[in-house]
Scaffold this motif. Sequence first.
Motif, PDB file in Angstrom:
ATOM      1  N   THR A 129       0.872  -1.138   0.154  1.00 19.70           N
ATOM      2  CA  THR A 129      -0.003  -0.011   0.020  1.00 19.70           C
ATOM      3  C   THR A 129       0.779   1.571   0.008  1.00 19.70           C
ATOM      4  O   THR A 129       0.657   2.301  -0.493  1.00 19.70           O
ATOM      5  N   GLU A 130       1.831   1.259   0.549  1.00 19.44           N
ATOM      6  CA  GLU A 130       2.891   2.252   0.662  1.00 19.44           C
ATOM      7  C   GLU A 130       3.215   2.855  -0.453  1.00 19.44           C
ATOM      8  O   GLU A 130       3.486   4.003  -0.896  1.00 19.44           O
ATOM      9  N   ILE A 133       0.302   4.968  -1.548  1.00 14.44           N
ATOM     10  CA  ILE A 133       0.033   6.010  -0.879  1.00 14.44           C
ATOM     11  C   ILE A 133       0.698   7.487  -1.186  1.00 14.44           C
ATOM     12  O   ILE A 133      -0.242   8.438  -1.223  1.00 14.44           O
ATOM     13  N   TRP A 136      -1.108   8.624  -4.251  1.00 10.80           N
ATOM     14  CA  TRP A 136      -2.605   9.171  -4.202  1.00 10.80           C
ATOM     15  C   TRP A 136      -2.590  10.309  -3.250  1.00 10.80           C
ATOM     16  O   TRP A 136      -3.667  11.506  -3.445  1.00 10.80           O
ATOM     17  N   TYR A 137      -1.660  10.576  -2.374  1.00 13.42           N
ATOM     18  CA  TYR A 137      -1.689  11.719  -1.597  1.00 13.42           C
ATOM     19  C   TYR A 137      -1.226  12.967  -2.819  1.00 13.42           C
ATOM     20  O   TYR A 137      -1.936  14.041  -2.378  1.00 13.42           O
ATOM     21  N   PRO A 155      -9.512   5.227  -2.032  1.00 10.66           N
ATOM     22  CA  PRO A 155      -8.815   3.833  -2.190  1.00 10.66           C
ATOM     23  C   PRO A 155      -9.370   2.451  -1.962  1.00 10.66           C
ATOM     24  O   PRO A 155      -8.979   1.332  -2.553  1.00 10.66           O
ATOM     25  N   SER A 218      -8.845   0.908   9.501  1.00  4.79           N
ATOM     26  CA  SER A 218      -7.618   0.877   8.535  1.00  4.79           C
ATOM     27  C   SER A 218      -7.113   2.652   9.229  1.00  4.79           C
ATOM     28  O   SER A 218      -7.838   3.429   9.831  1.00  4.79           O
ATOM     29  N   TRP A 221      -3.933   5.334   5.681  1.00  4.84           N
ATOM     30  CA  TRP A 221      -4.225   6.234   4.675  1.00  4.84           C
ATOM     31  C   TRP A 221      -4.960   7.490   5.487  1.00  4.84           C
ATOM     32  O   TRP A 221      -4.940   8.522   5.182  1.00  4.84           O
ATOM     33  N   ILE A 225      -4.446  11.328   4.833  1.00  8.74           N
ATOM     34  CA  ILE A 225      -5.401  12.340   4.369  1.00  8.74           C
ATOM     35  C   ILE A 225      -6.266  13.106   4.977  1.00  8.74           C
ATOM     36  O   ILE A 225      -6.714  14.258   4.692  1.00  8.74           O
TER      37      ILE A 225
END
Lengths: 286, 314
Positions: A129-130, A133, A136-137, A155, A218, A221, A225
Amino acid sequence: MSISAAWADTRTTLRWKRSGSLISYGLLTLGLGLMVFPFLWMISTSFKTLDEIYSLSLIPSRVTWDNYAAIFQGTPFPRWMLNSLYVAVIATVSVCVFDSITGYILAKFTFWGKQVIFVLILSTLMVPTEMLIIPWYLVSSSFNGMDTYWGILFPGLISGFGIFLMKQFMESLPSELLDAARIDGMGEWGIFLRIAVPLVRPAFATLCILTFLGSWNSFIWPLIITQSEEMFTIPVGMAFFSSEAKDSSNWVQIMTGATLSVLPLIVLFLCFQKQIIRGIATTGLK
Amino acid sequence: MRTTGVIPSRPKRRLWFGSGIGRLNYRHKQRLFIYGGLLIPLLYFVVIRILPILYSFNVSFREWGMLSPDKPFVGFDNYATLLSDSLFLKSLVNTGIYVVVGVPAQLIAGLIVALLLQQVVKLRGLFRTAYFIPYVTSVVAVSWIFRWLLMKNGIVNALFIELGLGPQSFLYSPSQAIFWIIAVMVWQNIGFQMLIFLAGLQNIPKLYYEAAAIDGATGWQRFVHITIPLLNPVMLLSVVMASIGFLQSFTQVLNMTGGGPLDSTISVVLHIYNLAFKSFDMGLASAATVILFVIIFMLTLVQLKVLGSRFQQE
């Protein structure tokens, strides 16, 4: 072997078996204590008064609800619970809808590109996932996605794991049944919605719960965010106010928050444990 | 697996203009359903999962910090910087410890619980539930609960003193902290591991054990020669999944120690998080994610190959 010797032999076996299971019960009970004790201690702390939190007794001498009142009135905790609930419900609905359609199509049809699509979806499960991320960020911050529900949600709207799970269950549907419906003139969407979906209801239960739990728990993330306290989900809020805690008196508050974030999950699990356990066992074996 | 298509379609007919949906033949309708149904999920996977991976490779080759508005291409500079950064190397070593200690510990603990559960009949459901509960609870909450249990004047220390082991500094000790974090991770995952092994154990035919018992095999021999080999496919899945999990250690580390004391618990993912969201050096952080990705990928391939081939020989 004489009869008496055989009898003696059986008796030793029996005794051995009984003592074997006694040891098993003993060890299992010990382990059970290890599994449950941290939660008991957490709950007990959340009901203790400040001057008692360092006492080593599991049962508080005076049970107080003040910690819960304080957390509901003095912190944004209720808001975090609502955020978590909102986000988890939307993610769950979306995952169930899209993953079931995709799983059904991948399981029950042959078409051009099917293998490629399946491998593509599965291979994304291997990517940490990293790695996603940071992009996405960067994208969220340039599209005003920071600190919004949409930003927390995007996500997790479709999951590769869920597609895999659904495909496994959908493959067990008898194709004859689907064909019979086709002959009767039912449309493909009708067949999916009115025959396939009701038949894999256990799979839906599994997927729903696992997605809900995953979303509720979770951390990384939502941590990245969300920026303002009102947008935190429970895990982010927990981490935030716990690391802000300066003196040890905050431990009561932390344990009360932990209790509030953990208890709904335990209740949910106890209600649906059959489905969860079956779902995990099924995916684990295939 | 059987797929549909038993209804023979009419000879291929072109889809003429004006034929209208109602007059589409059966095959066309099916194609419409297949590609229509897959449209959104596919788009999603491409945009949210595949493109970001490519993007992250791109970022890793650039100087992408707060001080560089142009984001110039710097080739492998970020990678070189990382590999000469002692903190990153430290985080790599620590992550190695997480995997090498955590994975076997988790597997063995899960296997022991699963085997014990098989021995008992009564209360089996209760035990299974109790062992599984930690797995469904929040990692953040669990981290803080253990911080509370393991603090200097916490309950675990009280117990240690009672047992004559003396007070420990647990999470404040550079030599112990990482193992306590691993212990908490294992504790939380035992239930999941147990469930996978239980499912695997149930798939082993009882006949094998009976045959071995007749041949005079001891319990231990039966375990080594029947249980372990036949659990191999399940084991393979567990090893791969547990390794990936421990390679990505983050939440427990951040919440239990924040990487300290003296960076003794910092993991690669925590280091990535600090690079990206504390110092906002996205180029360096992306390069670190690429390195992590390569490690996960290689490790998974090796495990599938080594463990997978061993399984086929059995």
